[in-house]
Design a protein around this motif. Structure first.
Motif, PDB file in Angstrom:
ATOM      1  N   LYS A 190      -1.324   5.456  -1.835  1.00 49.77           N
ATOM      2  CA  LYS A 190      -2.066   4.599  -0.902  1.00 49.77           C
ATOM      3  C   LYS A 190      -2.531   3.334  -1.606  1.00 49.77           C
ATOM      4  O   LYS A 190      -2.405   2.225  -1.072  1.00 49.77           O
ATOM      5  CB  LYS A 190      -3.255   5.363  -0.332  1.00 49.77           C
ATOM      6  CG  LYS A 190      -4.133   4.536   0.598  1.00 49.77           C
ATOM      7  CD  LYS A 190      -5.347   5.342   1.064  1.00 49.77           C
ATOM      8  CE  LYS A 190      -6.296   4.456   1.887  1.00 49.77           C
ATOM      9  NZ  LYS A 190      -7.506   5.194   2.307  1.00 49.77           N
ATOM     10  N   SER A 191      -3.054   3.467  -2.812  1.00 53.20           N
ATOM     11  CA  SER A 191      -3.585   2.301  -3.531  1.00 53.20           C
ATOM     12  C   SER A 191      -2.482   1.319  -3.898  1.00 53.20           C
ATOM     13  O   SER A 191      -2.685   0.098  -3.845  1.00 53.20           O
ATOM     14  CB  SER A 191      -4.328   2.757  -4.794  1.00 53.20           C
ATOM     15  OG  SER A 191      -3.435   3.279  -5.758  1.00 53.20           O
ATOM     16  N   GLU A 194      -1.522  -0.623  -0.694  1.00 55.19           N
ATOM     17  CA  GLU A 194      -2.578  -1.574  -0.322  1.00 55.19           C
ATOM     18  C   GLU A 194      -2.653  -2.727  -1.311  1.00 55.19           C
ATOM     19  O   GLU A 194      -2.868  -3.885  -0.912  1.00 55.19           O
ATOM     20  CB  GLU A 194      -3.924  -0.853  -0.248  1.00 55.19           C
ATOM     21  CG  GLU A 194      -4.039   0.076   0.934  1.00 55.19           C
ATOM     22  CD  GLU A 194      -5.426   0.654   1.124  1.00 55.19           C
ATOM     23  OE1 GLU A 194      -5.832   0.889   2.277  1.00 55.19           O
ATOM     24  OE2 GLU A 194      -6.121   0.868   0.101  1.00 55.19           O
ATOM     25  N   SER A 219       0.375  -5.168  -0.839  1.00 52.38           N
ATOM     26  CA  SER A 219       0.259  -5.975   0.379  1.00 52.38           C
ATOM     27  C   SER A 219      -0.871  -7.002   0.280  1.00 52.38           C
ATOM     28  O   SER A 219      -0.978  -7.880   1.142  1.00 52.38           O
ATOM     29  CB  SER A 219       0.011  -5.060   1.578  1.00 52.38           C
ATOM     30  OG  SER A 219      -1.280  -4.472   1.502  1.00 52.38           O
ATOM     31  N   LYS A 268      -3.952  -6.191   0.537  1.00 54.13           N
ATOM     32  CA  LYS A 268      -4.999  -5.707   1.431  1.00 54.13           C
ATOM     33  C   LYS A 268      -6.249  -5.304   0.659  1.00 54.13           C
ATOM     34  O   LYS A 268      -7.373  -5.609   1.064  1.00 54.13           O
ATOM     35  CB  LYS A 268      -4.464  -4.517   2.235  1.00 54.13           C
ATOM     36  CG  LYS A 268      -5.343  -4.075   3.387  1.00 54.13           C
ATOM     37  CD  LYS A 268      -4.616  -2.992   4.195  1.00 54.13           C
ATOM     38  CE  LYS A 268      -5.431  -2.567   5.403  1.00 54.13           C
ATOM     39  NZ  LYS A 268      -4.705  -1.534   6.199  1.00 54.13           N
ATOM     40  N   ARG A 269      -6.045  -4.583  -0.466  1.00 54.40           N
ATOM     41  CA  ARG A 269      -7.166  -4.139  -1.293  1.00 54.40           C
ATOM     42  C   ARG A 269      -6.717  -4.044  -2.738  1.00 54.40           C
ATOM     43  O   ARG A 269      -5.533  -3.890  -3.033  1.00 54.40           O
ATOM     44  CB  ARG A 269      -7.679  -2.759  -0.841  1.00 54.40           C
ATOM     45  CG  ARG A 269      -8.109  -2.688   0.589  1.00 54.40           C
ATOM     46  CD  ARG A 269      -8.580  -1.283   0.945  1.00 54.40           C
ATOM     47  NE  ARG A 269      -9.853  -0.981   0.331  1.00 54.40           N
ATOM     48  CZ  ARG A 269     -10.394   0.239   0.335  1.00 54.40           C
ATOM     49  NH1 ARG A 269      -9.746   1.252   0.867  1.00 54.40           N
ATOM     50  NH2 ARG A 269     -11.568   0.443  -0.206  1.00 54.40           N
ATOM     51  N   SER A 320      -9.265   0.942  -3.950  1.00 57.15           N
ATOM     52  CA  SER A 320      -8.658   1.912  -3.042  1.00 57.15           C
ATOM     53  C   SER A 320      -8.771   3.325  -3.608  1.00 57.15           C
ATOM     54  O   SER A 320      -9.119   4.268  -2.885  1.00 57.15           O
ATOM     55  CB  SER A 320      -7.191   1.558  -2.798  1.00 57.15           C
ATOM     56  OG  SER A 320      -6.571   2.512  -1.974  1.00 57.15           O
ATOM     57  N   PHE A 375      -0.938   1.259   5.736  1.00 59.03           N
ATOM     58  CA  PHE A 375      -1.727   0.571   4.718  1.00 59.03           C
ATOM     59  C   PHE A 375      -1.182  -0.800   4.338  1.00 59.03           C
ATOM     60  O   PHE A 375      -1.697  -1.440   3.406  1.00 59.03           O
ATOM     61  CB  PHE A 375      -1.817   1.447   3.456  1.00 59.03           C
ATOM     62  CG  PHE A 375      -2.303   2.839   3.739  1.00 59.03           C
ATOM     63  CD1 PHE A 375      -3.537   3.054   4.330  1.00 59.03           C
ATOM     64  CD2 PHE A 375      -1.513   3.937   3.440  1.00 59.03           C
ATOM     65  CE1 PHE A 375      -3.988   4.338   4.601  1.00 59.03           C
ATOM     66  CE2 PHE A 375      -1.943   5.229   3.706  1.00 59.03           C
ATOM     67  CZ  PHE A 375      -3.196   5.429   4.294  1.00 59.03           C
TER      68      PHE A 375
END
Length: 286
Positions: A50-51, A54, A57, A59-60, A65, A148
């Motif tokens: 997930k990290s 993200e 992208s 995003k984070r 994350s 994500f």
């Protein structure tokens, strides 16, 4: 339990064995070992995957994350383990381990005179595990990219699929086929681990320096489209290469290093118990 050195020595030993002995029970052990290993390693893999998505992208940040995922696991474990992200990751590795294990069982069954604890490193195992892992990982990655990534959900482009397939073929090769070969040249009892266990950790970890660019390029094609030039692609991949490689090593060591060792050992001990039970039945039957 046996030491890793004793485990490796017995693991390589061949014994005459009846061809059709308790095949369904052996397959049950294959499946049980795979599920135990997959559930054990899925939380860490889930957080890291997930990290990475993200972070790629924009995003984070990767560390932010992971921190939030750890908090989620600690404060709300029931929702974490029932989440879609955890389920997708557990599905990938349970499926991959099951195919690897059952391939060993069926090859042993066909030979008819091998110990049922033996592991193989041939073409059949690579083909089965890689095709299963690629299919399940593509399902997982498609969902992760949509969940994500940035912007509205959109179809995964074919070049991204191709890059993910190449990435997963490398991972499977270095996780299931390279370790038995590498173990022959590694010393035994490194840090208390057998040469096979050590190879199962080192090989997939080292592979990430080769496969991470494929992963990052695939994500960049999904997030920013196919119209950008190679210079922009190279900059995006190189900017995230080192931290993403290290993050993927942190996820691959649980996935196919620790998970691979746990799966192998669980299967070995279950199969050894089945084998000893059958030997006892053979002795009793004369």
């Amino acid at each position: 339990m046996q030491s890793d050195t004793a485990y490796a020595a017995v693991h390589k030993r061949k014994k005459p064995f009846p061809q059709n002995a308790r095949l369904l029970e052996r397959i049950g052990a294959d499946i049980a070992s795979a599920i135990i290993a997959a559930v054990a390693v899925a939380p860490a893999i889930c957080m890291i995957d997930k990290s990475i998505v993200e972070n790629a992208s924009g995003k984070r940040r990767l560390t932010s994350s992971i921190k939030d995922s750890i908090i989620h696991l600690v404060t709300k474990p029931q929702t974490f383990f029932l989440s879609r992200t955890f389920g997708l990751v557990a599905m990938v590795y349970a499926g991959t381990y099951i195919v690897a294990n059952t391939t060993d069982t069926f090859l042993s069954y066909r030979k008819g005179n091998e110990s049922i604890t033996e592991v193989t490193a041939g073409t059949a195992k690579f083909a089965g595990t890689s095709s299963t892992n690629i299919l399940l990982t593509l399902v997982k990655d498609r969902n992760f990219a949509r969940m994500f990534g940035i912007g509205a959900s959109k179809p995964i482009p074919l070049p991204t699929y191709a890059l993910f397939c190449a990435r997963d073929c490398l991972t499977i090769l270095f996780s299931f086929n390279i370790p038995p070969v590498l173990s022959r040249v590694l010393p035994d009892n490194i840090g208390g681990l057998s040469s096979l266990s050590t190879a199962q950790i080192l090989a997939p970890a080292g592979c990430q320096f080769l496969s991470t660019p494929l992963h990052l390029l695939g994500l960049d094609l999904y997030n920013r489209g196919a119209k950008l030039g190679m210079k922009d692609r190279f900059q995006a991949v190189s900017a995230n290469y080192l931290k993403s490689s290290l993050a993927r090593i942190c996820r691959i060591v649980p996935a196919f290093g620790i998970g691979g060792v746990l799966n192998s050992k669980c299967r070995y001990h279950m199969m050894r118990n089945i084998e000893e039970s059958i030997r006892s039945d053979q002795v009793a039957a004369g």
